[in-house]
Design an enzyme around this catalytic site. Structure first.
Site, PDB file in Angstrom:
ATOM      1  N   ARG A 166       0.880  -1.207  -0.768  1.00 59.49           N
ATOM      2  CA  ARG A 166       0.285  -0.044  -0.459  1.00 59.49           C
ATOM      3  C   ARG A 166       0.732   1.229  -0.263  1.00 59.49           C
ATOM      4  NH1 ARG A 166       2.319   1.557   3.660  1.00 59.49           N
ATOM      5  NH2 ARG A 166       0.921   3.792   3.267  1.00 59.49           N
ATOM      6  N   GLY A 167       0.599   2.210   0.018  1.00 60.34           N
ATOM      7  CA  GLY A 167       1.161   3.186  -0.435  1.00 60.34           C
ATOM      8  C   GLY A 167       0.685   4.269  -1.580  1.00 60.34           C
TER       9      GLY A 167
ATOM     10  N   ARG B 268      -7.599  -0.309  -7.153  1.00 58.69           N
ATOM     11  CA  ARG B 268      -7.743   0.526  -5.565  1.00 58.69           C
ATOM     12  C   ARG B 268      -8.206   1.599  -6.611  1.00 58.69           C
ATOM     13  NH1 ARG B 268      -4.223   0.837  -0.512  1.00 58.69           N
ATOM     14  NH2 ARG B 268      -6.272   2.353  -0.015  1.00 58.69           N
TER      15      ARG B 268
ATOM     16  N   GLN C 291      -1.792   2.393  10.127  1.00 56.51           N
ATOM     17  CA  GLN C 291      -0.650   1.819   8.885  1.00 56.51           C
ATOM     18  C   GLN C 291       0.464   2.933  10.080  1.00 56.51           C
ATOM     19  OE1 GLN C 291      -3.684   2.819   8.269  1.00 56.51           O
ATOM     20  NE2 GLN C 291      -3.045   2.743   6.068  1.00 56.51           N
TER      21      GLN C 291
ATOM     22  N   ASP D 173      -1.711  10.937  -1.833  1.00 59.20           N
ATOM     23  CA  ASP D 173      -2.019   9.840  -2.992  1.00 59.20           C
ATOM     24  C   ASP D 173      -2.671  10.506  -4.395  1.00 59.20           C
ATOM     25  OD1 ASP D 173      -2.802   8.522  -0.483  1.00 59.20           O
ATOM     26  OD2 ASP D 173      -2.706   6.976  -2.356  1.00 59.20           O
TER      27      ASP D 173
ATOM     28  N   ASN E  73      -4.855  12.511   0.648  1.00 55.16           N
ATOM     29  CA  ASN E  73      -4.430  11.819   0.928  1.00 55.16           C
ATOM     30  C   ASN E  73      -5.233  10.409   2.400  1.00 55.16           C
ATOM     31  OD1 ASN E  73      -1.894  10.714   1.633  1.00 55.16           O
ATOM     32  ND2 ASN E  73      -1.881  11.597   4.167  1.00 55.16           N
ATOM     33  N   LYS E  74      -4.402  10.026   3.084  1.00 60.82           N
ATOM     34  CA  LYS E  74      -5.431   9.531   4.096  1.00 60.82           C
ATOM     35  C   LYS E  74      -6.180  10.283   4.835  1.00 60.82           C
ATOM     36  CE  LYS E  74      -4.793   5.676   4.863  1.00 60.82           C
ATOM     37  NZ  LYS E  74      -6.219   5.004   3.626  1.00 60.82           N
TER      38      LYS E  74
HETATM   39  O1  MRU Z   1      -4.626   3.049   1.697  1.00 59.91           O
HETATM   40  P1  MRU Z   1      -3.202   3.268   2.068  1.00 59.91           P
HETATM   41  O2  MRU Z   1      -2.002   2.680   3.423  1.00 59.91           O
HETATM   42  O3  MRU Z   1      -2.182   3.228   0.927  1.00 59.91           O
HETATM   43  O4  MRU Z   1      -3.123   5.144   2.096  1.00 59.91           O
HETATM   44  C1  MRU Z   1      -1.564   5.512   1.746  1.00 59.91           C
HETATM   45  C2  MRU Z   1      -1.594   7.093   2.428  1.00 59.91           C
HETATM   46  O5  MRU Z   1      -2.271   7.785   2.274  1.00 59.91           O
HETATM   47  C3  MRU Z   1      -0.054   7.597   2.438  1.00 59.91           C
HETATM   48  O6  MRU Z   1      -0.170   8.381   2.663  1.00 59.91           O
HETATM   49  C4  MRU Z   1       0.000   8.064   0.355  1.00 59.91           C
HETATM   50  O7  MRU Z   1       0.107   6.604  -0.694  1.00 59.91           O
HETATM   51  C5  MRU Z   1       1.255   8.788   0.473  1.00 59.91           C
HETATM   52  S1  MRU Z   1       2.759   7.609   0.507  1.00 59.91           S
HETATM   53  C6  MRU Z   1       4.045   8.069  -0.184  1.00 59.91           C
END
Ligand code: MRU
Length: 356
Positions: free
Chosen positions: A52-53, A95, A199, A245, A255-256
Site C-alpha cells: 500500500r502507499g 484501488r 498504518q 495519493d 491523502n489518508k
Molecule cells: O491506504 P494506504 O495505506 O495505501 O494509504 C496510504 C497513504 O495515504 C499515504 O499517505 C500515501 O499513499 C502517500 S505514500 C508515500
C-alpha cells in the site's frame, strides 16, 4: 543513526522472475514476503493492502505488467499486445485513489504499443526496475528539499505511513523526516495511529524505531490537544508532514482520511503543513480535489478491529479511505522537481512543465 538503515526496508523485490511483496498486513509482528507469479494475484495484493502507499502501488503494478506480459507473450507471441489489455484493466481496478497506479499502467501501455524487439519482457522489466529506482532517487531528493524548509529544531506530526514501506524505499514524508532528523532538526516524531488499518501504529512507528528516530504514537483525536499543548514545551510541533495519493492540478491534495483535519488544525495553530510527493502523484488531468475518486472500503474495517467485531450489532458505518485537503491549507508541496509554496494552478503548471 545509520543513515542507510532504511535500505534494509524493502517492500517490493523482483527476484527469480517473480514479484516478492513484504506482507504489510502482518507488520510489525511478522516480516514475511509473499511471492506472486500471476497478474490477478498482484491486483488482489494491492486491493488487500499487502502492499500500500501510492508510489509502492505504482511500482507493484509495473512489475505486475511484466508478469502479465510474460504469460501473454508465451501464450501468443502474435497477439499478446491485445491480450494484455485485460490484465491492465484488472490492475486498474485494484484501488481507485492513488494516481501512481494509473501513471504506471499508462506508461507501460504506451511502451508496449511501440515495442518491436525480440525480447519484450527484458525491455519491460528494465523499465519497471527504472520506475522503482527513480522513485527511491526522488524520495532522497525530496528528503533534502523538505528538510531545508525546517529551520529550527522541533517536533513534527505525521499521519498514516508515507515511508519506505509506502514507496520504492526511503519514503516521502518519512524521507523528509529521516533527512531532517539526520541534520538534528527534528527532535521528536508524533505519529497518528491511523484507524482503521493502523498504518501509523504498525508501519510508521516500526520504521522510526528501526532508524532510532524517537516516535510517540497518538490516536487521531489527540492531535489537536498535542499540537496545542506542545507549543510551550522544548519540543513544539511546528510541522505536519504527510504524503499524498493524488494531487489535483490546482494543488488540492488527496491523502489518508484524517489528513484534512490535520491541515485545518495546522492553520488554526499557526504551524506549517507540508505535503511530500513525487511528480508521479500529480494528476494534471484532474482540475480540483472534488473530482478525485475517493476509495470507499468495507465497513467491516470500521465496525471491527482486525477479525474482532466490536461495534454494536445493527450499527452502520462509513469508511472513506482518503480525504481532500484544499490547496489553500497547504504551505508547501515538496516534489523531486522542486517545492511549490502555497500551491495553485499556475504554480502546479509551472512545476509540471519541467517533468519529462
Ligand atoms: O491506504 P494506504 O495505506 O495505501 O494509504 C496510504 C497513504 O495515504 C499515504 O499517505 C500515501 O499513499 C502517500 S505514500 C508515500
Amino acid at each position: 543513526m545509520n543513515t542507510k538503515a532504511y535500505d534494509s526496508i524493502k517492500p517490493i523485490i523482483w527476484k527469480n522472475d517473480a514479484l516478492e511483496l513484504l506482507d504489510q498486513r502482518l507488520l510489525p509482528a511478522e516480516h514475511t514476503y509473499i511471492t506472486l507469479t500471476d497478474v490477478k494475484s498482484v491486483a488482489q495484493a494491492i486491493t488487500d493492502m499487502v502492499v500500500r502507499g501510492a508510489p509502492a502501488i505504482g511500482i507493484t503494478a509495473a512489475y505486475g505488467i511484466v508478469i502479465a506480459a510474460k504469460q501473454r507473450f508465451s501464450e501468443s507471441p502474435d497477439n499478446w499486445k491485445q491480450a494484455i489489455e485485460t490484465d491492465l484493466e484488472i490492475l486498474a481496478r485494484s484501488r481507485p485513489t492513488a494516481v501512481n497506479l494509473f501513471w504506471a499502467i499508462d506508461l507501460m501501455r504506451e511502451l508496449i504499443k511501440d515495442l518491436a524487439v525480440e525480447d519484450p519482457i527484458a525491455t519491460l522489466l528494465t523499465v519497471a526496475r527504472q520506475i522503482h529506482e527513480d522513485d527511491i532517487a526522488a524520495n532522497v531528493k525530496m528528503g533534502e528539499l523538505g528538510a531545508q524548509l525546517i529551520t529550527e529544531p522541533c517536533a513534527v506530526l505525521t499521519h498514516c505511513n508515507a515511508g519506505a514501506l509506502a514507496t520504492g524505499g526511503y519514503g516521502t514524508a518519512l524521507g523528509v523526516i529521516r533527512s531532517a532528523f539526520a541534520q538534528n532538526k527534528i527532535r521528536h516524531v508524533y505519529a497518528d495511529e491511523t484507524r482503521p488499518w493502523l498504518q501509523g501504529a504498525r508501519l510508521t512507528a516500526w520504521e522510526m524505531v528501526h532508524d532510532d528516530i524517537p516516535v510517540s504514537l497518538l490516536v487521531e483525536g489527540a492531535a489537536a490537544h498535542m499540537i496545542k499543548t506542545s507549543q510551550n514545551t522544548e519540543n513544539p510541533i511546528r510541522w505536519i508532514i504527510v504524503g499524498s495519493d493524488r494531487i489535483a492540478a490546482n494543488g488540492d491534495v488527496a491523502n489518508k482520511i484524517g489528513t484534512y483535519a490535520l491541515a485545518v488544525l495546522a492553520r488554526h495553530h499557526d504551524i506549517k503543513f507540508m505535503v511530500v510527493a513525487p511528480t508521479t502523484t500529480i494528476d494534471m488531468n484532474i482540475a480540483g480535489g472534488d473530482d478525485i475518486p475517493i476509495e470507499q472500503r468495507s465497513t467491516k474495517e470500521v465496525l471491527g478491529f482486525g477479525s474482532l467485531e466490536v461495534a454494536a450489532k445493527g450499527a452502520k458505518a462509513i469508511n472513506p479511505a482518503f480525504d481532500v485537503t484544499p490547496a489553500e491549507l497547504v504551505d508547501a508541496i515538496v516534489t523531486e522537481k522542486g517545492v511549490v509554496f502555497n500551491p495553485d494552478l499556475a504554480k502546479m503548471k509551472a512545476l509540471m512543465t519541467n517533468v519529462g
